[in-house]
Write an enzyme that holds these catalytic residues in place. Structure first.
Site, PDB file in Angstrom:
ATOM      1  N   VAL A 414       9.735  -0.226   1.935  1.00 26.70           N
ATOM      2  CA  VAL A 414       9.442   1.053   1.270  1.00 26.70           C
ATOM      3  C   VAL A 414       9.981   1.022  -0.159  1.00 26.70           C
ATOM      4  O   VAL A 414      10.556   0.036  -0.607  1.00 26.70           O
ATOM      5  CB  VAL A 414      10.023   2.256   2.065  1.00 26.70           C
ATOM      6  CG1 VAL A 414       9.420   2.313   3.460  1.00 26.70           C
ATOM      7  CG2 VAL A 414      11.550   2.208   2.149  1.00 26.70           C
ATOM      8  N   GLU A 416      11.972   1.321  -3.660  1.00 27.64           N
ATOM      9  CA  GLU A 416      13.366   0.932  -3.980  1.00 27.64           C
ATOM     10  C   GLU A 416      14.193   2.178  -4.313  1.00 27.64           C
ATOM     11  O   GLU A 416      14.541   2.420  -5.472  1.00 27.64           O
ATOM     12  CB  GLU A 416      13.382  -0.032  -5.176  1.00 27.64           C
ATOM     13  CG  GLU A 416      12.938  -1.440  -4.862  1.00 27.64           C
ATOM     14  CD  GLU A 416      13.945  -2.211  -4.022  1.00 27.64           C
ATOM     15  OE1 GLU A 416      14.856  -2.819  -4.587  1.00 27.64           O
ATOM     16  OE2 GLU A 416      13.827  -2.196  -2.788  1.00 27.64           O
ATOM     17  N   HIS A 464      13.891 -11.021   1.435  1.00 25.41           N
ATOM     18  CA  HIS A 464      13.301 -10.659   0.141  1.00 25.41           C
ATOM     19  C   HIS A 464      12.128 -11.575  -0.199  1.00 25.41           C
ATOM     20  O   HIS A 464      12.305 -12.758  -0.462  1.00 25.41           O
ATOM     21  CB  HIS A 464      14.395 -10.726  -0.943  1.00 25.41           C
ATOM     22  CG  HIS A 464      13.869 -10.507  -2.332  1.00 25.41           C
ATOM     23  ND1 HIS A 464      14.346 -11.199  -3.426  1.00 25.41           N
ATOM     24  CD2 HIS A 464      12.898  -9.690  -2.798  1.00 25.41           C
ATOM     25  CE1 HIS A 464      13.688 -10.808  -4.502  1.00 25.41           C
ATOM     26  NE2 HIS A 464      12.805  -9.902  -4.151  1.00 25.41           N
ATOM     27  N   ASN A 514      16.792 -12.807  -8.625  1.00 25.96           N
ATOM     28  CA  ASN A 514      16.645 -11.746  -9.622  1.00 25.96           C
ATOM     29  C   ASN A 514      17.753 -11.774 -10.663  1.00 25.96           C
ATOM     30  O   ASN A 514      17.526 -11.440 -11.824  1.00 25.96           O
ATOM     31  CB  ASN A 514      16.571 -10.370  -8.945  1.00 25.96           C
ATOM     32  CG  ASN A 514      15.174 -10.090  -8.422  1.00 25.96           C
ATOM     33  OD1 ASN A 514      14.238 -10.808  -8.754  1.00 25.96           O
ATOM     34  ND2 ASN A 514      15.024  -9.077  -7.594  1.00 25.96           N
TER      35      ASN A 514
END
Length: 739
Positions: A414, A416, A464, A514
């Site tokens: 869903v 962030e 992820h 990231n």
């Protein structure tokens, strides 16, 4: 004489059938033992007057996946040892002799005086395909799955057992360069059209057709060994040759920026080899091959893109105390772009998938994404309608959370936003069945803080995915401080089930990928604010080895998402946690100019409608730069270094922070996750091969000029003092991998 890896049977017609079948392995590979036995078989069959010809085939489903690359890594170690003990001349000679062994054995097949036929019963790649090319005739069994090709370039090597000489003597120079430089595998129809395969027959007839060719008087001489042989594309110094090679050099530069020594060597091998008789040409190939084996690029790429990736894919980080698991039914909560894509790749791998969203319409949109992806593949001839229908039948779209009770794994994808995620967990938790695992696909929010909403934190883990999920091969598995072994094992088994490569990282803001890629994007913003021309920023990044420039990547990620992450970080950690000049630039682009990135057709670039030309840098960018530097005064090498160093130093920080505990995962993760210059072997290999001391000196030089983002962590300073490497200090544990 009995052989371990081959079975030799000679029939009444004097035709020897050589069946390659290495015991205890699912795939035949070319290693020392195999090539030694093959050499002996060639000698025996050549000397035996009763043998009229030889057919070579495989006892396994595939012919061969090529050379054993760990053997090549061993050659590099031997080279280093001899270099130390006996000097460069002796070391070079040993490497040259060892590395051309396959080439000489294959040439002995070609010049044995007996006709040899390759009966290709399945996949033949690399050295396995080169073995077929030295045979006088090639016949393949019909099989839509069979692939042939020379993928060595993808691990920093090139075909060193005759591939660069035989392929351009069979196909045109243009096609030969495509095959050698792209390393893509081809199907049998393409191989037959190019005459790389002479015949394709029903599997039941394979050996008979191979033997019939010998009985029918098949010639034991390769075309290029006959007098008057003409090259398919004409001589190198002909009109056609001159149209090919200068243009080829330009294309090579455009595609590689001269970062890949193996690709340059391929160009040289073909150009020089085609001007020589075959034995001399093969010697030229062998010299280049030995030279490339010594290159740090080949060593780095073999280690990361072959050996490490293979180990990670086989479960190198999997807890050994948990029996194998298999996800039969998966729930994905959130059927937006990411959730729908996760559902699609899972269903395609044979898993029953339930897509859950707030209402039926939203859930149906998620399922429609899978149909759209398939329809596109069908249009391109890469999938069948039956595949699509079977996959779609495995996907159920619903707003009803109750379906979770049948699922082995639940992935939350869903928005962030902590509140949205918290509400989702509250709904899903009571419905989890005994033994089910719950995962979040968060890309930025720390797993430990999300796990606080969970009663049984041992079942909670981060999985992820990277966008676009269909294409990106990496999945980051994030461990919370209370994540249990069963959750980790289930997540790793699931990632393997859907055919992707997992890395396991410990929790931190941004995890591993990231954290590093945001440094890259941020460095592009820094250069932009400094006044470096935008085109120069993009080009220097690509020259450094990155697949896309940082401004282009910002657009792909979405500028408004970048701004959202900045604001969330600022809210959590205070104004000093982010670069205010970068925030100002993003506010200008997103809020004042309405430029959100690729998704609304305008960001750093302008995006024309589909089919109406290419994207181009927005002319208005110059007005947003506080100053403009003269490009002729800028140091291109330094700009290139900044892009790689800023990411590598962040990767080193993730090791110091215990986010990364295995250097293989940082290297494989950096290449697959955000395209860190593959020729370096990955972010930590970049440091290791440069030398920690030299890298730290470079960091300090850039730190003095550009600030603290280049400051090396204490760990790196300490390693530089001791002359340590990441693979030395944090040597990966070689545990028995899951089969």
């Amino acid at each position: 004489m009995a052989f371990k890896n081959f079975k030799v049977e000679t029939d009444a017609d004097g035709i020897a059938l050589v069946t390659w079948d290495i015991p205890g392995r699912s795939m035949n590979v070319l290693d020392e033992a195999t090539v030694g036995e093959l050499e002996e078989i060639v000698k025996q069959t050549s000397a035996d007057a009763a043998v009229k010809g030889v057919v070579i085939t495989s006892g396994k489903e595939a012919l061969s996946a090529g050379a054993d690359l760990s053997m090549l890594e061993g050659m590099s170690r031997t080279y280093a040892q001899v270099l130390k003990e006996k000097g460069e001349v002796a070391a070079n000679q040993i490497l040259f002799d060892q590395s051309r062994r396959f080439s000489l054995v294959f040439r002995s097949i070609e010049t044995s005086g007996k006709p040899w036929v390759a009966a290709i019963n399945g996949l033949a790649l690399g050295g396995g395909f080169e073995l077929t090319l030295c045979c006088h005739y090639r016949v393949a069994a019909e099989n839509p799955k069979t692939r042939l090709g020379l993928p060595e370039i993808k691990v920093g090597l090139f075909p060193g057992a005759g591939g660069t000489q035989r392929v351009p003597r069979i196909v045109s120079p243009h096609d030969a360069m495509q095959i050698l430089l792209k390393g893509e595998a081809m199907n049998l129809a393409r191989a037959q059209a190019l005459k790389l395969v002479d015949a394709v027959v029903p599997p039941a007839d394979l050996i008979k057709v191979a033997k019939d060719w010998i009985k029918g008087g098949g010639k034991a001489v390769a075309p290029w060994d006959e007098k008057g042989f003409k090259l398919p594309g004409g001589p190198v110094f002909s009109k056609a040759g001159m149209m090919m090679f200068p243009a080829g050099n330009a294309i090579y530069r455009r595609e590689t920026f001269d970062n890949y020594p193996a690709a340059r060597a391929v160009m040289s091998c073909v150009y020089e080899g085609l001007q020589l008789p075959m034995d001399a040409a093969l010697r030229v190939e062998s010299r280049y091959f030995a030279h490339i084996l010594r290159s740090k690029e080949a060593q780095a790429m073999i280690r990361s893109l072959f050996l490490s990736m293979q180990e990670l894919n086989k479960g190198a980080r999997r807890p050994q105390n948990v029996p194998p698991t298999k996800v039969k039914k998966l729930a994905v909560i959130g059927a937006g772009f990411m959730g729908a894509s996760v559902g699609y790749v899972s269903a395609r791998a044979g898993i029953e998938v339930v897509l859950i969203d707030r209402d039926q319409e939203s859930a149906d949109k998620g399922k429609a994404h899978a149909k759209a992806v398939f329809d596109d593949l069908i249009r391109k001839g890469r999938a069948k309608e039956s595949d699509r229908d079977a996959t779609l039948a495995r996907i159920t779209a619903t707003p009803d959370y109750a379906v979770i009770k049948d699922c082995d794994l639940v992935i939350e994808a869903v928005f962030e936003d902590r509140k949205v995620k918290s509400d989702t967990y509250a709904k899903a938790q009571p419905l989890l069945k005994e033994g089910a695992i719950f995962a979040s696909n968060t890309s930025t929010l720390p797993i430990n803080s999300l796990a606080e909403e969970f009663k049984d934190q041992a079942k909670f883990i981060g999985i992820h995915f990277f966008s676009p999920v269909e294409k990106m091969m990496l999945v980051e598995i994030i461990l919370g401080k209370n994540t249990g072994d069963v959750a980790l094992a289930t997540a790793l088994d699931y990632v393997r089930q859907i055919g992707k490569t997992p890395i396991v990282v410990n929790d931190s803001r941004g995890f591993f990928a990231n954290r590093c890629v945001l440094r890259y994007i941020s460095e592009g913003n820094e250069m932009f604010i400094e006044g470096v021309p935008p085109a120069m920023i993009e080009n220097c990044a690509k020259m450094a080895g990155m697949p896309v420039g940082p401004l282009s990547l910002s657009d792909e990620v979405a500028l408004d998402l970048g701004l959202k992450i900045m604001k969330a970080t600022e809210a959590d950690l205070g104004p000093s946690a982010i670069n205010q000049a970068h925030k100002k630039l993003m506010v200008e682009l997103v809020e004042k100019q309405g430029r959100l990135g690729r998704k609304n057709g305008k960001g750093f670039y302008d995006y024309p409608e589909k089919g109406k030309g290419q994207k181009s840098l927005w002319p208005g960018l110059a007005d947003l730069q506080p100053k403009h530097l003269d490009p002729d005064t800028l140091d291109v090498d330094e700009l290139k270094q900044r892009f790689l160093v800023v990411q590598a130093v962040e990767a080193a920080r993730t090791v110091e922070d215990h986010v990364i505990v295995d250097p293989r995962e940082a290297d494989v993760g950096s290449i697959l996750g955000f395209g860190f210059a593959p020729f370096t072997g990955g972010a930590l290999s970049y440091i290791d091969f440069m030398g920690t001391k030299k890298f730290v000196e470079l960091c300090h030089k850039l730190e003095a000029k550009y600030g603290a983002r280049f400051t090396p962590p204490k760990l790196l300073e300490e390693m530089a003092e001791k002359g340590e490497t990441f693979y030395g200090r944090f040597a990966p544990k070689k545990q028995p991998a899951a089969a």
